[in-house]
Design a protein around this motif. Structure first.
Motif, short mmCIF file in Angstrom:
data_model
loop_
_atom_site.label_atom_id
_atom_site.label_comp_id
_atom_site.label_asym_id
_atom_site.label_seq_id
_atom_site.Cartn_x
_atom_site.Cartn_y
_atom_site.Cartn_z
N VAL A 8 0.85 -1.18 0.00
CA VAL A 8 0.00 0.00 0.00
C VAL A 8 0.89 1.23 0.00
O VAL A 8 1.78 1.34 0.84
CB VAL A 8 -0.88 0.02 1.28
CG1 VAL A 8 -1.76 1.24 1.31
CG2 VAL A 8 -1.71 -1.25 1.35
N PRO A 9 0.70 2.18 -0.93
CA PRO A 9 1.53 3.39 -0.93
C PRO A 9 1.32 4.16 0.37
O PRO A 9 0.19 4.34 0.82
CB PRO A 9 1.01 4.20 -2.11
CG PRO A 9 0.23 3.25 -2.94
CD PRO A 9 -0.23 2.16 -2.03
N VAL A 10 2.42 4.59 0.97
CA VAL A 10 2.34 5.35 2.22
C VAL A 10 1.85 6.76 1.94
O VAL A 10 0.99 7.27 2.63
CB VAL A 10 3.72 5.40 2.91
CG1 VAL A 10 3.69 6.33 4.09
CG2 VAL A 10 4.14 4.02 3.32
N ASP A 11 2.37 7.39 0.92
CA ASP A 11 2.04 8.78 0.66
C ASP A 11 1.13 8.97 -0.54
O ASP A 11 0.89 10.07 -0.97
CB ASP A 11 3.32 9.60 0.46
CG ASP A 11 4.13 9.10 -0.72
OD1 ASP A 11 3.71 8.13 -1.38
OD2 ASP A 11 5.19 9.69 -0.98
N GLY A 12 0.61 7.88 -1.07
CA GLY A 12 -0.28 7.97 -2.21
C GLY A 12 0.44 8.09 -3.54
O GLY A 12 -0.18 8.01 -4.59
N CYS A 13 1.74 8.24 -3.51
CA CYS A 13 2.50 8.40 -4.75
C CYS A 13 3.29 7.14 -5.09
O CYS A 13 3.99 7.10 -6.08
CB CYS A 13 3.46 9.59 -4.63
SG CYS A 13 2.62 11.15 -4.42
N THR A 17 6.68 1.97 0.18
CA THR A 17 5.47 1.17 0.33
C THR A 17 5.60 0.22 1.51
O THR A 17 6.70 -0.11 1.95
CB THR A 17 5.18 0.36 -0.94
OG1 THR A 17 6.30 -0.47 -1.23
CG2 THR A 17 4.89 1.25 -2.13
N MET A 18 4.44 -0.18 2.00
CA MET A 18 4.37 -1.12 3.13
C MET A 18 3.33 -2.17 2.78
O MET A 18 2.46 -1.92 1.95
CB MET A 18 3.86 -0.42 4.39
CG MET A 18 4.60 0.75 4.89
SD MET A 18 3.69 1.38 6.32
CE MET A 18 4.83 2.60 6.88
N THR A 19 3.40 -3.30 3.44
CA THR A 19 2.31 -4.25 3.31
C THR A 19 1.12 -3.67 4.07
O THR A 19 1.27 -2.74 4.88
CB THR A 19 2.67 -5.63 3.88
OG1 THR A 19 2.86 -5.51 5.29
CG2 THR A 19 3.91 -6.21 3.22
N ALA A 20 -0.04 -4.24 3.85
CA ALA A 20 -1.24 -3.78 4.53
C ALA A 20 -1.08 -3.94 6.05
O ALA A 20 -1.48 -3.06 6.82
CB ALA A 20 -2.46 -4.55 4.03
#
Length: 129
Positions: A8-13, A17-20
């Motif tokens: 899942v993108p952390v900052d939307g860009c 990224t991190m796992t859920a």
């Protein structure tokens, strides 16, 4: 089948990224940190968690279906349904099912926490007027 945890993108860009699961853990750390999160942060957390909740619910449903298939296959050689269930619970599908269900429940609890926090802040602001 293993529980799939998409990034899942952390900052939307799309930049770190991190796992859920890591995203939920990050939100938990931020909520329990030394500084109280701002109302805007809590709303952001709630939106992110609501988005993840659908993903977790889907994974839990798919894992449950797979586990029930394992139970059905275990019934072939078992003397009773209880015996088939015990045999099925020894299979990896059961662990995947339990993990997926736990993740969905954890995400739901965090949504509830954010909503409760928001209600508490709203009431605090109302009483200060």
């Amino acid at each position: 089948r293993r529980c799939q945890l998409r990034t899942v993108p952390v900052d939307g860009c799309g930049v770190p990224t991190m796992t859920a699961i890591e995203r939920i853990e990050r939100i938990q750390i931020d909520m329990a940190g030394d500084q109280q999160p701002s109302p805007a942060q809590v709303r952001e957390f709630e939106l992110a968690l609501c988005g993840l909740l659908g993903q977790f619910a889907r994974e839990a449903t798919l894992a449950e279906i797979e586990f029930k298939r394992v139970i059905a296959a275990s019934r072939v050689g078992a003397k009773s349904i209880a015996e088939a269930k015990v045999v099925a619970e020894a299979q990896p599908a059961y662990g995947t099912y339990r993990l997926a269900a736990m993740n969905a429940e954890q995400c739901l609890e965090m949504v509830r926490t954010c909503r409760g926090f928001s209600r508490s802040l709203s009431e605090e602001m109302r009483l200060q007027r």
